[in-house]
Design a protein around this motif. Sequence first.
Motif, PDB file in Angstrom:
ATOM      1  N   GLY A  83       0.829  -1.194   0.000  1.00  0.00           N
ATOM      2  CA  GLY A  83       0.000   0.000   0.000  1.00  0.00           C
ATOM      3  C   GLY A  83       0.863   1.242   0.000  1.00  0.00           C
ATOM      4  O   GLY A  83       1.840   1.320   0.754  1.00  0.00           O
ATOM      5  N   HIS A  84       0.503   2.210  -0.849  1.00  0.00           N
ATOM      6  CA  HIS A  84       1.285   3.441  -0.927  1.00  0.00           C
ATOM      7  C   HIS A  84       0.497   4.615  -0.353  1.00  0.00           C
ATOM      8  O   HIS A  84      -0.662   4.841  -0.731  1.00  0.00           O
ATOM      9  N   SER A  85       1.115   5.355   0.576  1.00  0.00           N
ATOM     10  CA  SER A  85       0.522   6.540   1.186  1.00  0.00           C
ATOM     11  C   SER A  85      -0.795   6.167   1.892  1.00  0.00           C
ATOM     12  O   SER A  85      -0.789   5.361   2.809  1.00  0.00           O
ATOM     13  N   LEU A  86      -1.921   6.696   1.454  1.00  0.00           N
ATOM     14  CA  LEU A  86      -3.198   6.280   2.049  1.00  0.00           C
ATOM     15  C   LEU A  86      -3.350   4.771   1.949  1.00  0.00           C
ATOM     16  O   LEU A  86      -3.839   4.122   2.882  1.00  0.00           O
ATOM     17  N   GLY A  87      -2.905   4.203   0.839  1.00  0.00           N
ATOM     18  CA  GLY A  87      -2.983   2.752   0.667  1.00  0.00           C
ATOM     19  C   GLY A  87      -2.218   1.995   1.733  1.00  0.00           C
ATOM     20  O   GLY A  87      -2.600   0.875   2.106  1.00  0.00           O
ATOM     21  N   ALA A  88      -1.136   2.593   2.246  1.00  0.00           N
ATOM     22  CA  ALA A  88      -0.392   1.954   3.327  1.00  0.00           C
ATOM     23  C   ALA A  88      -1.239   1.876   4.596  1.00  0.00           C
ATOM     24  O   ALA A  88      -1.260   0.855   5.285  1.00  0.00           O
ATOM     25  N   ALA A  89      -1.940   2.967   4.906  1.00  0.00           N
ATOM     26  CA  ALA A  89      -2.809   2.973   6.082  1.00  0.00           C
ATOM     27  C   ALA A  89      -3.929   1.948   5.935  1.00  0.00           C
ATOM     28  O   ALA A  89      -4.289   1.253   6.887  1.00  0.00           O
ATOM     29  N   VAL A  90      -4.480   1.842   4.706  1.00  0.00           N
ATOM     30  CA  VAL A  90      -5.565   0.883   4.475  1.00  0.00           C
ATOM     31  C   VAL A  90      -5.034  -0.550   4.553  1.00  0.00           C
ATOM     32  O   VAL A  90      -5.672  -1.427   5.150  1.00  0.00           O
ATOM     33  N   ALA A  91      -3.863  -0.800   3.969  1.00  0.00           N
ATOM     34  CA  ALA A  91      -3.275  -2.146   4.020  1.00  0.00           C
ATOM     35  C   ALA A  91      -3.002  -2.553   5.469  1.00  0.00           C
ATOM     36  O   ALA A  91      -3.247  -3.703   5.863  1.00  0.00           O
ATOM     37  N   HIS A  92      -2.493  -1.622   6.253  1.00  0.00           N
ATOM     38  CA  HIS A  92      -2.243  -1.901   7.663  1.00  0.00           C
ATOM     39  C   HIS A  92      -3.547  -2.223   8.388  1.00  0.00           C
ATOM     40  O   HIS A  92      -3.615  -3.156   9.200  1.00  0.00           O
TER      41      HIS A  92
END
Length: 248
Positions: A83-92
């Motif tokens: 996940g990148h940026s916001l995607g990182a928060a969602v993946a987490h």
Amino acid sequence: MRSGPQRVVLKQGTGFRLICLPFAGGSARSFVKLARHTPDDWEVVAVQPPPLSEGGALDLDGLAEFYLGLLAGELHGPGLLFGHSLGAAVAHRMARLRAPDPSEDLHLVLSAPPAPVAPASDLVDLDDAGLFALATRRGFLPEWGVSQDFAMRFLLPNLRADLAVLGKRGWVPEPVAMPVHLLGGSHDIAAPPASLAALDVLAPRSTHLVDGGHLYVTEQPEETARALVRIGREAGAPGPSEADQTVA
């Protein structure tokens, strides 16, 4: 505006799987260039955020649940949930909501994650001109060479809606059962390299930097792919010699 399939296979493969979650304002197609630079046998799948016209705004848990549903049959390894940026928060958040089986061998890659516990409400409440200026300064918008008018009409609505996902609480990094790796951009203003060091609570197995700004995933796809290959070796991807030969 975003439209089309909500799950997109960007590259067919028979071995390792890379699952991509987009940044605020991004889409599944944001990872097309990255997919081209992955090893030949890697499968690359990306998810498309729900169109703005489909119901009300989602919060972080809601978007995580949405993606979990889309990827129900693919969240197993060997592979990377990236996940990148916001995607990182969602993946987490997906990793927090779903208890993975250790045998799945799926590793979590948090790329340019947002600042912890930083509410997005101040950003979302800006008018279009203010949000455009801030997004440009922090590198949130891709360098497409489009006019400000085009960006404000067609890019800002998705960016604003995606930022709202973080809400008033923002992203809270908490331990997860999946192995975690961190990725950042050496010149990223929005998520500077020093911010990755503050994520010790996640007990990352590795931390890597790509030479670039916030959207290095689209602007430096080859170097990003090389970093993912290095991370992938810990999750069952081909060894150094084989992987290095297959990356474009």
